[in-house]
Design a protein around this motif. Structure first.
Motif, short mmCIF file in Angstrom:
data_model
loop_
_atom_site.label_atom_id
_atom_site.label_comp_id
_atom_site.label_asym_id
_atom_site.label_seq_id
_atom_site.Cartn_x
_atom_site.Cartn_y
_atom_site.Cartn_z
N ASP A 138 0.86 -1.18 0.00
CA ASP A 138 0.00 0.00 0.00
C ASP A 138 0.89 1.23 0.00
O ASP A 138 1.62 1.46 0.95
CB ASP A 138 -0.89 0.01 1.24
N ILE A 139 0.80 2.01 -1.07
CA ILE A 139 1.74 3.11 -1.22
C ILE A 139 1.04 4.46 -1.13
O ILE A 139 -0.05 4.63 -1.69
CB ILE A 139 2.42 3.06 -2.61
N LEU A 140 1.66 5.37 -0.44
CA LEU A 140 1.22 6.75 -0.45
C LEU A 140 2.38 7.58 -0.98
O LEU A 140 3.50 7.45 -0.51
CB LEU A 140 0.84 7.19 0.96
N GLU B 62 -1.59 8.92 -9.67
CA GLU B 62 -2.87 8.47 -9.14
C GLU B 62 -3.69 7.77 -10.22
O GLU B 62 -4.40 6.81 -9.95
CB GLU B 62 -3.64 9.65 -8.57
N GLU B 63 -3.58 8.29 -11.45
CA GLU B 63 -4.41 7.72 -12.51
C GLU B 63 -3.85 6.43 -13.07
O GLU B 63 -4.60 5.57 -13.50
CB GLU B 63 -4.56 8.73 -13.63
N ASP C 235 -2.32 2.17 -8.73
CA ASP C 235 -3.32 2.08 -7.67
C ASP C 235 -2.70 2.55 -6.35
O ASP C 235 -2.39 1.75 -5.48
CB ASP C 235 -3.84 0.64 -7.56
N VAL C 236 -2.50 3.85 -6.24
CA VAL C 236 -1.86 4.39 -5.04
C VAL C 236 -2.60 5.63 -4.57
O VAL C 236 -3.44 6.17 -5.28
CB VAL C 236 -0.39 4.77 -5.32
N MET C 237 -2.27 6.07 -3.36
CA MET C 237 -2.86 7.30 -2.86
C MET C 237 -1.80 8.39 -2.96
O MET C 237 -0.61 8.11 -2.84
CB MET C 237 -3.26 7.10 -1.41
N VAL C 238 -2.21 9.62 -3.17
CA VAL C 238 -1.23 10.70 -3.30
C VAL C 238 -1.55 11.82 -2.32
O VAL C 238 -2.68 11.95 -1.86
CB VAL C 238 -1.21 11.27 -4.74
N SER D 284 -8.98 1.00 -11.79
CA SER D 284 -10.18 0.87 -10.96
C SER D 284 -10.63 2.22 -10.42
O SER D 284 -11.80 2.44 -10.15
CB SER D 284 -9.92 -0.10 -9.82
N LEU D 285 -9.68 3.14 -10.30
CA LEU D 285 -10.02 4.47 -9.79
C LEU D 285 -10.99 5.17 -10.74
O LEU D 285 -11.90 5.85 -10.30
CB LEU D 285 -8.76 5.30 -9.62
N LYS E 294 -9.76 8.29 -2.75
CA LYS E 294 -9.72 7.02 -2.05
C LYS E 294 -9.50 7.25 -0.56
O LYS E 294 -8.96 8.25 -0.15
CB LYS E 294 -8.59 6.17 -2.61
N VAL F 228 -7.97 4.74 1.36
CA VAL F 228 -6.69 4.07 1.60
C VAL F 228 -6.05 3.86 0.22
O VAL F 228 -6.72 3.97 -0.79
CB VAL F 228 -6.89 2.71 2.32
N PRO F 229 -4.73 3.54 0.18
CA PRO F 229 -4.06 3.46 -1.12
C PRO F 229 -4.70 2.54 -2.15
O PRO F 229 -4.67 2.81 -3.33
CB PRO F 229 -2.66 2.98 -0.76
N ARG F 230 -5.28 1.43 -1.73
CA ARG F 230 -5.82 0.48 -2.71
C ARG F 230 -7.30 0.72 -2.94
O ARG F 230 -8.07 0.81 -1.99
CB ARG F 230 -5.64 -0.95 -2.20
N THR F 231 -7.69 0.74 -4.20
CA THR F 231 -9.11 0.89 -4.53
C THR F 231 -9.91 -0.27 -3.96
O THR F 231 -10.99 -0.10 -3.43
CB THR F 231 -9.30 0.94 -6.05
N LEU F 232 -9.33 -1.48 -4.08
CA LEU F 232 -10.00 -2.67 -3.57
C LEU F 232 -10.36 -2.50 -2.10
O LEU F 232 -11.49 -2.72 -1.68
CB LEU F 232 -9.07 -3.88 -3.75
N LYS F 233 -9.38 -2.05 -1.31
CA LYS F 233 -9.62 -1.90 0.13
C LYS F 233 -10.57 -0.76 0.40
O LYS F 233 -11.41 -0.86 1.30
CB LYS F 233 -8.30 -1.68 0.86
#
Lengths: 461, 485
Positions: A25-27, A40-41, A44-47, B158-159, B173, B175-180
């Motif tokens: 899980d990456i930020l 982000e696009e 599958d990570v958060m920014v 998925s986003l 989101k 959390v970092p994963r869309t799934l979660k």
């Protein structure tokens, strides 16, 4: 694992992509919105937008509760502050990119105080890799395992050469030393071959061999054997300085070319034994004047990929024995290779692999964790070195009766400093260093991951 | 456009829908409703054939960009409405297919507008399915898919799907994963639904009623199984439903922040304060306005006022009383709240409080800019700058919204009903509320409208639920053309 990456540049993005693919899980934190949007696009990570070294931003990113923080912004000082803050907030593992040689040299002194678990220096790693390639110019790539006792080297198979049409089971008869072909690249495809595999001209093969046998391997494969005595480096970047230092140390003549007079003066100060030439590296006449035809090797290290490629193509054209090209945009590698540019070094990929190895080792504290990790063929194949532990399955069982996963090869076993290119009758014992070659999509973390199934009770006895 | 990828995703959705239809089928089997069982069985057969056909699409590339995300959401919702309508049609419970389509779209989009004149005569299995579509549509069928099927690891595709299906001007989101993220959203959703069912069972509601009511509340849908909606239940049950409607109209990110004990951040949320403030203010005004109707019984007046406000603002559409008979001022407030709707990131519809806030703030800035031409100012929400692009997007949304509303009102007007009916029927469908005023009031139904109007309103419901663009984009020809380099 929860990982925070600060800095979404070349290295940051490549790293984020690789780590996210491995399931973490990456930020990502950066102070520029547009690069974050791209991450982000596409991944599958958060920014998070902000200054990664600020306590507020790190608190917002919950760095304290993360397993690892990696600071790869362009500024060394910023990376160091990021690590110190992260450590204070409670993050146990921190990695910083430090590339200024003035800091890098004495980092071991400060590592404790700065709260660093690991530092990476893409430029010096790249320089080291180029240096190793220049030592054995016949190979397109060299990766070391088992403290340098074993190497996996890339060799091109010449059309109508000795290897063209050779079946791998007959390899020993041809080369007369124990080596193992662990991966074959053919066009866009990669094979992890078995004995029945037949080589073809144009293939690139990855051969595992004990380091001491490399010279013999070159002789037996009748590759051109040149000893590099003089190197021309085009572009006066950080890598050039690191590389020139190493080459001069090894008694090789170095000619440095840069088109910026101030840079040249600076290089001249730093490297008194090298000859520095102020010239435009992209101009054919100036290259000729600098003596490109007389040199044994050309290394292109300017900051512009296109320039590096052009100069390398010209050097190939002039039949310079060895040409090494630095490329930042690795996605085009397959296209370059068709054009004869096959010895490519990319600092960001080297760094990325180093950090991946650290992350995989972090996840495995007790068992047989990853010691070395190298990626080959555009990161499609990876070679991992594990140390077999008491908890490893199938200890003492001959390899031919162990259920291994498909597309996987045990390339080498090193026991008490002795290198063993394994046969079906060999077995793994505790304490061995085992090199496994496999496709990159699996991300093995423990030696036990390579087995298809856990041993039955009777197999253990 | 990556057609094969879209088809493969649609196949996955079909398989999920087939599984989700099973509880309703089982209820019909146990109740011995042979017509309904027949309807479900044929539908499942159709879905099975279609999903097998989808398996033949083998994508060359797994990449998906924003437009594939929008397209797959738009197509999936239209497909869901059609397939979801089949059980009603094949069982013969609703004879006209247009009516079936209207009813199902109304279910999935959590509108709750009904063409049924006698709800209580429907088979239980079909009633369950009708309300279950509310529950699914509330949080989103594709978000459900994201929560249970891992997409290609390490990609951002998925986003795009989540952005296209989740309501609100800024979808991000948790959390970092869309799934979660999807899993967390559904966990909160299921948890709150179960809590509501338990509270209603404690209040003495029958099990089937409480499950159906909870589905209607959670999805902010509004399908009931009684002709008089919630009017027949005890004041305690009405309070439970009213409060839970209000809760489901809150951005789910707030609940996540509460769960991870970030209470301060959760309560700092500007939209939440706007939403609750507006709700309480309108409830007070309506309470004062309708007091004379309940002489000597202020408690009833408060309950009815709050219930109706909560129901309309969250776009649920339950009713405890016929608010069509209320004074003009109260009815006007209700129509106004229809447009505002619930919070972004909730299960409710409407324009959304967050968008209204952004639009109001940008309006204020524009006025300031007229007075001080050189002033530099940005729209802020929760202390952070709102990107000009987001503001522009909200403006474009409003323009498209008005255009669609006006067009729909015009078409519906040809049926010859009163202006009140035409206006509120479009508002009620476009904002996913359900009951409007006049003929389509809480005690009326949409049965009297013409087929054309029903189709237009069906489309309005889909447009409203998906916030216009995923459906609008399907009408742009260049989306369907092959990309030229």
């Amino acid at each position: 694992m929860k990982i925070v990456v600060i800095g979404d540049g070349k290295v940051g993005y490549t790293l984020t992509e690789a780590l996210s693919k491995e399931g973490h899980d990456i930020l990502v934190i950066d102070n520029q919105k547009d690069v974050l949007e791209r991450s982000e696009e596409l991944l599958d990570v958060m920014v998070l937008n902000g200054n990664g070294a600020s306590v507020d931003v790190q608190r917002q990113a919950d760095v304290g509760a993360s397993d690892l923080m990696i600071a790869v912004t362009s500024a060394d000082e910023l990376n160091l502050i990021c690590c110190m803050v992260a450590r204070k907030l409670g993050c146990r593992h921190t990695i910083a990119r430090i590339r200024n040689p003035e800091y890098a040299q004495h980092l071991s002194l400060l590592r404790e105080e700065l709260g660093l678990s690991m530092t990476v220096n893409p430029e010096s790693s790249a320089a080291w890799e180029i240096f190793r390639l220049l030592q054995y110019p016949s190979f397109l790539k060299r990766d070391a395992f088992a403290k340098g006792r074993v190497e996996i080297v890339e060799i091109p198979v010449a059309q109508d050469g000795r290897f063209d049409g050779l079946q791998l089971t007959d390899l020993y008869k041809t080369v007369k030393i124990r080596v193992l072909v662990c991966a074959v690249e053919r066009g866009d495809e990669v094979f992890i071959p078995d004995g029945s595999f037949v080589l073809r001209g144009g293939d690139k093969i990855y051969v595992t061999a004990p380091t001491q046998d490399l010279v013999a391997l070159i002789k037996s494969t009748s590759l051109d054997q040149v000893k590099i005595r003089s190197v021309m480096i085009v572009g006066g970047s950080r890598i050039s300085v690191y590389l020139a230092d190493m080459l001069l140390e090894a008694g090789i003549k170095v000619k440095l070319i840069d088109n910026d007079i101030e840079k040249c003066t600076e290089l001249c100060q730093r490297l008194p034994r090298a000859s520095v030439i102020h010239a435009d590296g992209a101009s054919i006449s100036e290259l000729n004047q600098a003596g490109i035809t007389e040199t044994d090797a050309v290394v292109t290290l300017t900051n512009i990929d296109e320039e590096n490629l052009l100069i390398s193509m010209y050097a190939n054209h002039m039949h310079v024995p060895k040409v090494v090209t630095k490329v930042n945009r690795t996605e085009y590698n397959e296209i370059f290779r068709d054009k004869g540019i096959d010895c490519v070094v990319s600092p960001k990929l080297i760094t990325c692999t180093d950090i991946l190895r650290y992350v995989r080792a972090m996840q495995n504290r007790q068992g047989a964790g990853v010691i070395t990790l190298h990626r080959m063929v555009d990161s499609k194949v990876e070679a991992l070195e594990f140390r077999a532990a008491a908890s490893t399955w199938y200890l003492g069982v001959p390899l031919m009766s162990i259920p291994l996963k498909k597309n996987l090869l045990i390339a080498c076993i090193t026991r008490n400093g002795k290198v063993l290119i394994p046969r079906g009758s060999d077995c793994i014992t505790a304490g061995d260093s085992v090199v496994v070659v496999t496709t990159s999509d699996r991300s093995f973390r423990d030696l036990n991951d390579i087995f298809d199934e856990a041993p039955h009770f009777d197999a253990q006895v | 456009m990556n057609y094969r990828m879209i088809i493969r995703l649609l196949g996955t959705i079909l398989r999920i829908v087939a599984v989700l239809m099973l509880p309703a089928l089982l209820i019909s089997v146990f109740q011995g409703e042979s017509r309904a069982v027949y309807g479900f069985a044929i539908t499942l057969g159709v879905i099975a054939v279609l999903s097998v056909l989808c398996l033949f699409a083998k994508p060359k590339r797994n990449t998906m960009y924003a437009r594939e995300g929008y397209a797959v959401v738009g197509v999936a919702w239209i497909l869901l409405s059609i397939l979801g309508a089949l059980p009603f049609y094949f069982s013969g419970a609703i004879p006209s297919f247009i009516d079936c389509l209207f009813e199902t779209a109304s279910g999935f989009t959590t509108t709750g507008a009904s063409i049924l004149t006698d709800v209580e005569a429907m088979p239980m299995g079909l009633l369950f399915w009708r309300s279950f579509t509310h529950w699914l549509g509330g949080m989103g069928v594709l978000v459900f898919m994201l929560a249970i099927t891992p997409m290609a690891a390490g990609s951002g595709e998925s986003l795009h799907i989540m952005r296209a299906e989740s309501p609100g001007p800024q979808v991000s989101k948790l959390v970092p994963r869309t799934l979660k993220t999807a899993q967390i959203l559904y966990t909160i959703y299921i948890g709150m639904t179960v809590l509501q069912i338990i509270l209603m069972l404690l209040g003495g509601m029958p099990v089937f009623d409480s499950v159906i009511t909870a589905f209607g509340t959670a999805g902010t849908g509004g399908f009931g199984i009684k002709a008089d909606s919630m009017a027949g239940y005890s004041p305690y049950l009405q309070w439970v439903v009213a409060i839970f409607m209000a809760l489901f109209g809150v951005n789910f990110a707030v609940y996540y922040l509460l769960l991870i004990k970030e209470v301060k951040k959760a309560l700092f949320n500007e939209e939440l304060r706007f939403y609750l403030g507006l709700m309480l203010l309108s409830a007070t005004v309506i309470f004062l306005n309708i007091m004379p109707m309940f002489p000597g019984n202020a408690g009833d007046a408060i309950r009815h006022a709050f219930f109706q406000i909560s129901s309309i603002m969250t776009t649920t559409g339950f009713a405890t009383t016929d608010f069509n008979a209320w004074p003009e001022a109260s009815r006007a407030i209700l129509v106004m709240l229809m447009l505002v709707g619930a919070s972004a990131g909730s299960t409710g519809g409407g324009i959304k409080c967050a968008r209204i806030l952004i639009l109001l703030k940008s309006l204020r800035l524009q006025i300031r800019k007229m007075l001080h031409p050189n002033v530099v100012h940005l729209v802020r929400m929760d202390g952070e700058t709102v990107e000009p692009e987001t503001v522009n997007n909200a403006l474009a949304f409003l323009v498209a919204y008005c255009a669609i509303a006006i067009g729909s009102i015009l078409i519906v007007s040809f049926d010859g009903f009163s202006f009140e009916t035409n206006l509120t029927s479009v508002f009620a469908c476009l904002n996913n509320i359900g009951p409007g005023l006049g003929l389509v009031g809480p005690m009326g139904s949409y049965a009297g409208l013409s087929n054309l109007s029903k189709l237009v309103l069906t489309l309005d419901m889909l447009i409203g639920r998906l916030e216009i663009f995923p459906i609008l984009i399907l009408c742009v020809p260049s989306v369907w053309k092959r990309a030229r380099a």
